[in-house]
Structure formats: C-alpha cells, structure tokens
Design an enzyme around this catalytic site. Sequence first.
Site, PDB file in Angstrom:
ATOM      1  N   HIS A  79       0.780  -1.195  -0.002  1.00  0.00           N
ATOM      2  CA  HIS A  79       0.110   0.068  -0.114  1.00  0.00           C
ATOM      3  C   HIS A  79       0.776   1.387   0.084  1.00  0.00           C
ATOM      4  O   HIS A  79       1.993   1.164   0.447  1.00  0.00           O
ATOM      5  CB  HIS A  79      -0.960  -0.110   1.101  1.00  0.00           C
ATOM      6  N   GLU A 130      -3.937   4.061   2.175  1.00  0.00           N
ATOM      7  CA  GLU A 130      -3.648   4.128   3.709  1.00  0.00           C
ATOM      8  C   GLU A 130      -3.741   5.963   3.735  1.00  0.00           C
ATOM      9  O   GLU A 130      -2.900   6.392   3.019  1.00  0.00           O
ATOM     10  CB  GLU A 130      -2.585   3.683   4.516  1.00  0.00           C
TER      11      GLU A 130
HETATM   12 CO    CO Z   1       1.176   1.451   6.391  1.00  0.00          CO
END
Ligand code: CO
Length: 134
Positions: A79, A130
């Site tokens: 991510h 995120e």
């Molecule tokens: Co992270």
Amino acid sequence: MIGRLNHVAIVVPDLTVARTLYRDMMGATVSAEEDLPEHGVTTVFVELSNTKIELLHPLGEKSPIQGFLDKNPSGGVHHLCYEVAEIDAARDQLVASGARILGDGEPRIGAHGKPVLFLHPKDFCGTLIELEQA
Ligand code: CO
C-alpha cells in the site's frame, strides 16, 4: 486534501533479510523490528529523506497480510500512505464522491499512533491506499 507521501509499504517474506538489504546494500537508516500484535504485523521502517518505506511481515495466525504473502511469495508493494490534515473530513469527502472505506469506515490508530483509514483498491487504480492524519 491529499498531502505528503508518508510511506510505501512492502510485504516481505523475511524481515531480517529485507532489513539487511536496505541497511547494508542501500545504505539506508532502518529501525529495529517492531511487533504490532493489534495489527497482525511486524514492521521495520526505512528512513528516506523525503518519505519512509514500511517493511511488513505477518505476525500471528490471523494476520491481514498473510493472504498477500501467499499470493506474492517473493513479497511486493502492499500500500501507499498519504497524509491528510483531517481524517474525518477527508473520509466524508471521499465517501460523498463514491469511494469505499475498508472495515467499518471509522479511523483506527495505525502503526505511528495516528488515526488511519484504508480505501478500497478497486476505487484507486488497483492500489490499496492508507490515509494517515498528519
Ligand atoms: Co502503512
């Protein structure tokens, strides 16, 4: 809304090997390994001048990244984490625009003690994102 790139997270099959690669081959400053049982991961942070690399390895039997490692046994980019000034306002704006938030949609405390959210990868070009309140 979107701010700095806080970190890029890479799931690795062997944290000691990955940590040594970044420290000795790349000459980076790396943190010690840290177990985060509430997140089901062990982390190492690589400090770069403009961002960080988060090396992740599964911790425990119900680790949320075990499936990723099973599918990507050599490891891989997991991510990207972007900073936002106000996570609740960012969430509300994204949801109003049609983005999906993973889990119950409420921010929880992430690896740096700050509120985080994850956005559905299908809404963002196949990338798990995120958001971290800066
Ligand atoms: Co992270």
